[in-house]
Write a protein that holds these residues in place. Structure first.
Motif, PDB file in Angstrom:
ATOM      1  N   GLU A   1       0.809  -1.102   0.145  1.00 21.30           N
ATOM      2  CA  GLU A   1       0.058  -0.020  -0.185  1.00 21.30           C
ATOM      3  C   GLU A   1       0.948   1.314  -0.094  1.00 21.30           C
ATOM      4  OE1 GLU A   1      -3.148   0.056   2.720  1.00 21.30           O
ATOM      5  OE2 GLU A   1      -4.029  -1.908   2.081  1.00 21.30           O
TER       6      GLU A   1
ATOM      7  N   THR B   1     -12.802  -6.631  -7.395  1.00 17.87           N
ATOM      8  CA  THR B   1     -11.907  -6.330  -6.436  1.00 17.87           C
ATOM      9  C   THR B   1     -10.693  -5.244  -6.652  1.00 17.87           C
ATOM     10  OG1 THR B   1     -10.511  -8.366  -6.944  1.00 17.87           O
ATOM     11  CG2 THR B   1     -12.133  -8.460  -5.060  1.00 17.87           C
TER      12      THR B   1
ATOM     13  N   CYS C   1     -11.011  -4.521  -0.148  1.00 18.13           N
ATOM     14  CA  CYS C   1     -10.766  -6.083  -0.553  1.00 18.13           C
ATOM     15  C   CYS C   1      -9.560  -6.393  -0.770  1.00 18.13           C
ATOM     16  CB  CYS C   1     -11.694  -6.221  -2.045  1.00 18.13           C
ATOM     17  SG  CYS C   1     -13.281  -5.875  -1.863  1.00 18.13           S
ATOM     18  N   GLY C   2      -8.576  -5.636  -0.250  1.00 24.66           N
ATOM     19  CA  GLY C   2      -7.085  -5.912  -0.308  1.00 24.66           C
ATOM     20  C   GLY C   2      -6.602  -5.332  -1.602  1.00 24.66           C
TER      21      GLY C   2
ATOM     22  N   LYS D   1      -3.860  -7.318  -3.462  1.00 24.83           N
ATOM     23  CA  LYS D   1      -3.415  -8.481  -4.012  1.00 24.83           C
ATOM     24  C   LYS D   1      -3.846  -8.490  -5.521  1.00 24.83           C
ATOM     25  CE  LYS D   1      -2.943 -13.427  -3.558  1.00 24.83           C
ATOM     26  NZ  LYS D   1      -4.045 -13.939  -4.656  1.00 24.83           N
TER      27      LYS D   1
END
Length: 199
Positions: free
Chosen positions: A5, A121, A141-142, A144
């Motif tokens: 992030e 996502t 939702c992240g 990744k």
């Protein structure tokens, strides 16, 4: 290479155009505001593809959460304010306190709750400036999937056949892999079929 992030925040902080838009949105003093979706995702994918020029974004999505005024005309007024500051930007302003009705969802509790229920996502991302002008990223939702450039539906869009079809139609319309050729799509989500088989 983007891995965290903090890396995402750093590339946005170094982008003068993005920061100008964030400052303009902050000046509206909206409750629970964010610039979200393609504004963030496109920047990440542009960097991961090594593009030297920015990919055009059809809309700059500014969202906020205000249950005290659900009138759509207020959103239009806010858009006009943003256009007066930066007229060449395709602004779109939406109060998430009323947007749940679009997909017939229960009312959202906040802007971040609304972002978590975007169809993909990789789109469920938002950025804003706090009171001290620090850049804040939300990724309910992240990160990744967006960093792996793999498109998946958010949890709510896997719940019913109708929502899965909405998700799939969006992917056809957006056709992101024609712009970013490293982007992949996960296999069709058939949660509802799996449930039938398990009975």
């Amino acid at each position: 290479m983007l891995k965290s992030e903090e890396d995402i925040i750093a590339i946005i902080a170094d982008d003068q155009w993005m920061m100008d838009l964030l400052r303009a949105a902050k000046e509206l003093n909206l409750p629970d505001w964010w610039i979200c979706a393609g504004f963030v995702r496109s920047k990440i994918w542009d960097v991961l593809h090594g593009f030297s020029e920015r990919t055009r974004i059809p809309d700059i999505d500014v969202i906020y959460f205000d249950q005290t005024n659900l009138d759509e005309s207020e959103e239009k007024r806010l858009e006009k304010e943003l256009y007066s500051r930066l007229p060449d930007v395709p602004w779109s302003v939406k109060n998430q306190a009323r947007m749940h009705v679009i997909n017939n969802f229960p009312p959202y509790t906040s802007s971040i709750d609304a972002i978590s229920k975007f169809p993909e996502t990789v789109t469920a991302l938002g950025v804003k400036l706090d009171d001290d002008d620090n850049l804040i990223l939300t990724a309910p939702c992240g990160i990744k999937d967006v960093l792996n450039m793999e498109v998946n539906p958010t949890a709510i869009f896997k719940e019913t056949k109708e929502l899965t079809l909405i998700y799939e139609e969006r992917l056809k319309k957006k056709d992101w892999s024609s712009v970013w050729n490293k982007v992949t799509y996960s296999r069709r989500y058939m949660t509802f079929e799996a449930e039938k088989e398990s009975r």
